[in-house]
Design an enzyme around this catalytic site. Sequence first.
Site, PDB file in Angstrom:
ATOM      1  N   GLN A  83      -0.288 -10.910   5.068  1.00  0.00           N
ATOM      2  CA  GLN A  83      -0.351 -11.983   6.039  1.00  0.00           C
ATOM      3  C   GLN A  83      -1.781 -12.125   6.515  1.00  0.00           C
ATOM      4  O   GLN A  83      -2.652 -11.542   5.888  1.00  0.00           O
ATOM      5  CB  GLN A  83       0.626 -11.681   7.165  1.00  0.00           C
ATOM      6  CG  GLN A  83       2.073 -11.527   6.609  1.00  0.00           C
ATOM      7  CD  GLN A  83       3.140 -11.447   7.707  1.00  0.00           C
ATOM      8  OE1 GLN A  83       2.916 -11.655   8.885  1.00  0.00           O
ATOM      9  NE2 GLN A  83       4.364 -11.098   7.302  1.00  0.00           N
ATOM     10  N   GLU A 112       3.607 -14.487  10.408  1.00  0.00           N
ATOM     11  CA  GLU A 112       5.009 -14.263  10.772  1.00  0.00           C
ATOM     12  C   GLU A 112       5.087 -13.674  12.180  1.00  0.00           C
ATOM     13  O   GLU A 112       4.177 -12.947  12.600  1.00  0.00           O
ATOM     14  CB  GLU A 112       5.642 -13.288   9.746  1.00  0.00           C
ATOM     15  CG  GLU A 112       7.076 -12.900  10.069  1.00  0.00           C
ATOM     16  CD  GLU A 112       7.779 -12.149   8.941  1.00  0.00           C
ATOM     17  OE1 GLU A 112       7.148 -11.907   7.888  1.00  0.00           O
ATOM     18  OE2 GLU A 112       8.965 -11.812   9.124  1.00  0.00           O
ATOM     19  N   TYR A 155       4.098  -7.932  -3.971  1.00  0.00           N
ATOM     20  CA  TYR A 155       3.280  -6.953  -3.265  1.00  0.00           C
ATOM     21  C   TYR A 155       3.042  -5.808  -4.233  1.00  0.00           C
ATOM     22  O   TYR A 155       3.950  -5.421  -4.969  1.00  0.00           O
ATOM     23  CB  TYR A 155       3.992  -6.433  -2.015  1.00  0.00           C
ATOM     24  CG  TYR A 155       4.165  -7.474  -0.930  1.00  0.00           C
ATOM     25  CD1 TYR A 155       3.107  -7.809  -0.092  1.00  0.00           C
ATOM     26  CD2 TYR A 155       5.376  -8.128  -0.751  1.00  0.00           C
ATOM     27  CE1 TYR A 155       3.258  -8.759   0.907  1.00  0.00           C
ATOM     28  CE2 TYR A 155       5.542  -9.083   0.249  1.00  0.00           C
ATOM     29  CZ  TYR A 155       4.478  -9.394   1.073  1.00  0.00           C
ATOM     30  OH  TYR A 155       4.617 -10.331   2.057  1.00  0.00           O
ATOM     31  N   ASN A 211      14.032 -17.661   3.146  1.00  0.00           N
ATOM     32  CA  ASN A 211      13.109 -16.594   2.752  1.00  0.00           C
ATOM     33  C   ASN A 211      13.870 -15.429   2.139  1.00  0.00           C
ATOM     34  O   ASN A 211      14.802 -14.909   2.752  1.00  0.00           O
ATOM     35  CB  ASN A 211      12.347 -16.087   3.983  1.00  0.00           C
ATOM     36  CG  ASN A 211      11.442 -14.916   3.656  1.00  0.00           C
ATOM     37  OD1 ASN A 211      10.395 -15.097   3.028  1.00  0.00           O
ATOM     38  ND2 ASN A 211      11.842 -13.705   4.055  1.00  0.00           N
ATOM     39  N   GLU A 212      13.481 -15.023   0.940  1.00  0.00           N
ATOM     40  CA  GLU A 212      14.058 -13.825   0.282  1.00  0.00           C
ATOM     41  C   GLU A 212      15.567 -13.715   0.506  1.00  0.00           C
ATOM     42  O   GLU A 212      16.061 -12.660   0.905  1.00  0.00           O
ATOM     43  CB  GLU A 212      13.318 -12.551   0.734  1.00  0.00           C
ATOM     44  CG  GLU A 212      11.849 -12.575   0.348  1.00  0.00           C
ATOM     45  CD  GLU A 212      11.094 -11.260   0.568  1.00  0.00           C
ATOM     46  OE1 GLU A 212      11.637 -10.351   1.228  1.00  0.00           O
ATOM     47  OE2 GLU A 212       9.953 -11.153   0.069  1.00  0.00           O
ATOM     48  N   ASN A 271      10.985 -12.473   6.815  1.00  0.00           N
ATOM     49  CA  ASN A 271      12.306 -12.015   7.224  1.00  0.00           C
ATOM     50  C   ASN A 271      12.673 -12.528   8.618  1.00  0.00           C
ATOM     51  O   ASN A 271      13.838 -12.773   8.916  1.00  0.00           O
ATOM     52  CB  ASN A 271      12.344 -10.479   7.207  1.00  0.00           C
ATOM     53  CG  ASN A 271      12.072  -9.912   5.821  1.00  0.00           C
ATOM     54  OD1 ASN A 271      12.225 -10.597   4.815  1.00  0.00           O
ATOM     55  ND2 ASN A 271      11.655  -8.654   5.765  1.00  0.00           N
ATOM     56  N   GLU A 308       4.164 -15.436  -0.867  1.00  0.00           N
ATOM     57  CA  GLU A 308       3.746 -14.158  -0.273  1.00  0.00           C
ATOM     58  C   GLU A 308       3.127 -13.327  -1.386  1.00  0.00           C
ATOM     59  O   GLU A 308       3.760 -13.134  -2.437  1.00  0.00           O
ATOM     60  CB  GLU A 308       4.924 -13.375   0.332  1.00  0.00           C
ATOM     61  CG  GLU A 308       5.456 -13.996   1.605  1.00  0.00           C
ATOM     62  CD  GLU A 308       6.546 -13.143   2.269  1.00  0.00           C
ATOM     63  OE1 GLU A 308       6.531 -11.901   2.108  1.00  0.00           O
ATOM     64  OE2 GLU A 308       7.402 -13.731   2.936  1.00  0.00           O
TER      65      GLU A 308
HETATM   66  O1  AHR Z   1       5.271 -10.004   4.729  1.00  0.00           O
HETATM   67  C1  AHR Z   1       6.152  -9.012   5.127  1.00  0.00           C
HETATM   68  C2  AHR Z   1       7.572  -9.246   4.648  1.00  0.00           C
HETATM   69  O2  AHR Z   1       7.628  -9.071   3.265  1.00  0.00           O
HETATM   70  C3  AHR Z   1       8.131 -10.617   4.849  1.00  0.00           C
HETATM   71  O3  AHR Z   1       8.684 -10.792   6.118  1.00  0.00           O
HETATM   72  C4  AHR Z   1       9.198 -10.706   3.818  1.00  0.00           C
HETATM   73  O4  AHR Z   1       9.418 -12.030   3.380  1.00  0.00           O
HETATM   74  C5  AHR Z   1       8.720  -9.785   2.727  1.00  0.00           C
HETATM   75  O5  AHR Z   1       9.725  -8.897   2.377  1.00  0.00           O
END
Ligand code: AHR
Length: 495
Positions: free
Chosen positions: A328, A25, A237, A170-171, A70, A283
């Site tokens: 990432q 990103e 995450y 995205n999100e 994001n 992700e």
């Molecule tokens: O990977 C970091 C961020 O985590 C990304 O930009 C977003 O999609 C997620 O909230």
Amino acid sequence: MTRIAIDPARPVGRLDRKVFGGFVEHLGRCIYGGLYEEGSPLADDRGFRKDVLGLLRELRLGVLRWPGGNFVSNYHWADGIGPRDSRPRRPELAWGGEESNRFGTDDYLAYCAELGTEPYICLNMGTGTLEEALAWVEYCNSAGDTYWASRRRSNGRAEPYRVIYWGLGNEMYGDWQVGAFTAEEYVREATRWARAIRMLDPQAKLVSCGMNGWNEWDRVVIDGMASLVDYHSLHIYTGSEDYWTNVLQPHQAERAIRCTRALLERAAYRQKLATPPRIAYDEWNVWYRRMTGALEERYTFADALAVGTYLNIFLRNCDWVRMANLAQMVNAIAPIVTSGDAAAVQPIWYPVLLHTQAALDLAVDVSVDGPTVSPELPAGASRWPFRIADLAPFSLIDAAATVSANSVSAHKVAITLVNRSPEDELAEVLLRDHTFEGPARIRTVTPARPGDARTLPDVETAQLEEGSENTKDGVVAVRLPPRSFTVIEAAMTNR
Ligand code: AHR
């Protein structure tokens, strides 16, 4: 002792190499000062850092998602093409700061070609329009005599790039996302986009924007989009200072996959779809320390155990998980970190490397019978609100296995084992109806020892050791060091 029984005759599914995907990103030093650094003695004439490229190549990524995250929800792709010095600088809203646009679509696609990986572009559904998205697809993929295809040619690329994978935002559910939607608003908008993109490019494979897999957002989006997309995306995450929370939280992905699969199957049944969309975990990672700024997380070996477990989970569910992108790859929450004059790998690099090197064609059934843990998982020990205590007990050893599909008589098998125990553990691996041929190759990663040389002073390292173990018929016994990740690779034949 833990008995791990592998049944090569019971495949879970064909493993899609896109499960070993990455994500980069425009965030902190991931692109600029990470994989791309103009003027650096370590960069080639296109600005690609050769040391980073070399490390990424080792991971043999099946797919690389870009440009966000994001970031994408305020990204106007047409700013990033043509002569670099004419590209506009723009305010960057997601992370704060400015976007120079010096790395854009042609640069990213050249990078994917250099890596030998499939591109996957996420579209801007925040400030972006459908017209702009269609122009992006046309720029990348059209062979016609039309405006954006001609712009691509005039920027030096005659042939279409053939970008297959496109993410519908995205999100889009989050208030941190520029231009977020309610689920119903998203379905309405994404339906318009999906239909139009498919008219322009019937080869395009589309990804609907999911949340975490067991949320009302996922249900509404899956019901609304199942007939129009090839994948539904999930993000996860995890991580905690508490050791057991940290290493066990990835099992939440198992529950998320189960829930999402049920939603997908239900939608396919109700809508009479021949094939439901599959899951793209686009992700996933351990991330809990550095939540703002450039997200330059420093990883420990416990995090590597979590990462090894995530990949085991994706293998065990590879009939449904057809893509997964480690978020990432460089500097921002990443296995690879750079300084001006060096690149180093963090502990989480090793399970990814060994998984991608060892994985074979088909994931197969594995059962684990041995000591378990049901640890106290202190409430509030994690910033991520996953309740995993109810998934206990957890095996101390987490296992996955793949086999080769190329021949019936001489097969190979690869077994990935995460030992979460603070003690060493004996694992007896048994093949059902098969025998090992010759000794097994064993590679084990353990935490760095005090005093181990580091490439960058603040970046922890790890030990990778290789050996072999004698096999007897269908059995191999391996002693797993405390808190370690091990890959067993061997030849085998039908009994
Ligand atoms: O990977 C970091 C961020 O985590 C990304 O930009 C977003 O999609 C997620 O909230």
